[in-house]
Motif scaffolding. Structure first.
Motif: not given
Length: 398
Positions: A219-237
């Motif tokens: 999902e990518i829309n004006g307020t949310y980007r799944v790429t950003d959300a997944v990348k943030a989880v990768l950073d935590k991992a």
């Protein structure tokens, strides 16, 4: 003059023949003779080059079928033949007529094998469809038109080819019932993200340093980007010491961002070729500028099944082409392409037709309508465990 004299003579003979009968009988016979002459005048063979009366035809929303036929002929990457599309439409209409208690007694014309729109073929189709409509007044024009469009798209099936009826209904060209299940987050380990976000993203660090991620839409829309959300989880991992990535993309319905995500783990390599109706539209490659640092270049496994398609398959296929990930599970649904659309009239109905499909840039594998095959086959109950074993073996061998 001779003709009028002959007619007068025939009239005298008729009156002489009738004179032997009583008056009321003569009057009845005369009336019957006049009616017979009138019927004969209406049904006599045409003379002087006059054409016979045209066959009665009924309404079947010809304009809608015309647009659908032209659009599919122009757009579909599969290059369907004129015969394929028009026979599909007419046979579906005949089947509907028969199932409704009517008549399907209309011959199917001989259409050409042209892969472009053929006006002569459509004219023959329209004549046959009109005759069918006339024989089946129990079917509305709207119903026949819709059945014809659906029959046409089902003659050229693709997950990106479908019909919207303008009333909220969707008719797919591929009628398949998936058997796979949705992801089940494995037990054990520690959550990196327990509460699913709007794309359904959840993540957990499993034993052995395997970072497990799953989400249900790209999902990518004006307020949310799944790429950003997944990348943030990768950073935590990575911060928690991740040693491998496990992406569980079963039942993922697709969207956008797959090309961004494969670029994280590739180095500018070719991924998928884009096929169109008249050949190739180029090759997609990973974006070298998006490649993540060495800490992220870990072994990868992707779990797929037949419940999801499009973006998750694109992501997996791009990595598989470059031997960057191991695909685990079962063959995916085979929905790797893109669509274009056209309105079919003022009723709000629309036709979506597959315009592009993706082929492996390295192997030449045709993934669309075939699916991404697994490197390690596993059913849904054992897929996560099988993927975990693959990754633990890779970690041990590094």
């Amino acid at each position: 003059m001779a003709g009028r004299a002959r007619d007068a003579l025939e009239g005298d003979r008729t009156r002489d023949a009738l004179s032997q009968y009583p008056h009321h009988v003569r009057r009845t016979l005369a009336l019957l003779a006049a009616l017979t002459l009138a019927v004969l005048a209406c049904t006599s063979a045409p003379t002087g080059g006059t054409s016979p009366a045209p066959q009665k035809t009924g309404d079947f929303k010809q304009a809608k079928l015309d647009i659908a036929y032209s659009f599919m002929s122009d757009a579909s990457v599969h290059n369907p033949t004129s015969k394929q599309l028009l026979v599909g439409a007419l046979e579906a209409m005949k089947k509907e007529a028969k199932s409704s208690g009517g008549s399907d007694d209309v011959a199917t014309p001989d259409f050409s094998s042209d892969t472009d729109m053929n006006g002569a073929d459509f004219k023959k189709f329209a004549a046959a469809a009109g005759a069918l409509a006339a024989k089946n007044p129990q079917l509305s024009a709207e119903r026949l038109g819709e059945v014809g469009v659906v029959g046409m798209i089902q003659a050229d099936p693709d997950c990106h080819t479908y019909y919207l009826d303008g009333k909220g209904g969707v008719k797919n060209s591929r009628n398949e019932t998936p058997s796979g299940s949705t992801p089940q987050v494995p037990s054990g380990g520690t959550f990196l993200q327990q509460q699913p976000d709007q794309a359904g993203l959840q993540a957990k660090m499993l034993d052995g340093g395997i970072a497990y991620l799953t989400w249900h839409a790209f999902e990518i829309n004006g307020t949310y980007r799944v790429t950003d959300a997944v990348k943030a989880v990768l950073d935590k991992a990575v911060a928690a010491g991740a040693k491998a990535w496990l992406f569980d993309l079963r039942a993922n319905v697709g969207g956008n961002g797959a090309d961004t995500m494969w670029s994280w783990f590739l180095n500018g390599e070719p991924t998928l070729k884009v096929a169109v109706k008249n050949g190739s539209a180029g090759t997609q490659t990973a974006n070298k500028d998006l490649r993540l640092g060495p800490a992220y270049q870990l072994p990868i496994a992707v779990i797929l099944n037949d419940r999801g398609g499009s973006a998750p398959e694109v992501f997996a296929a791009g990595l598989k082409e470059n031997k960057r990930a191991t695909i685990v599970g079962s063959k995916s649904t085979g929905c790797l392409g893109s669509t274009s659309s056209a309105p079919l009239g003022s009723d709000g109905s629309q036709l979506f037709v597959v315009q592009q499909e993706f082929v492996g840039a390295v192997t030449g594998t045709k993934y669309n309508n075939n699916g991404v095959p697994p490197d390690v086959a596993a059913d849904d109950a054992s897929a996560a465990a099988a993927a975990t074993k693959v990754l633990l073996d890779k970690i041990a061998g590094r």
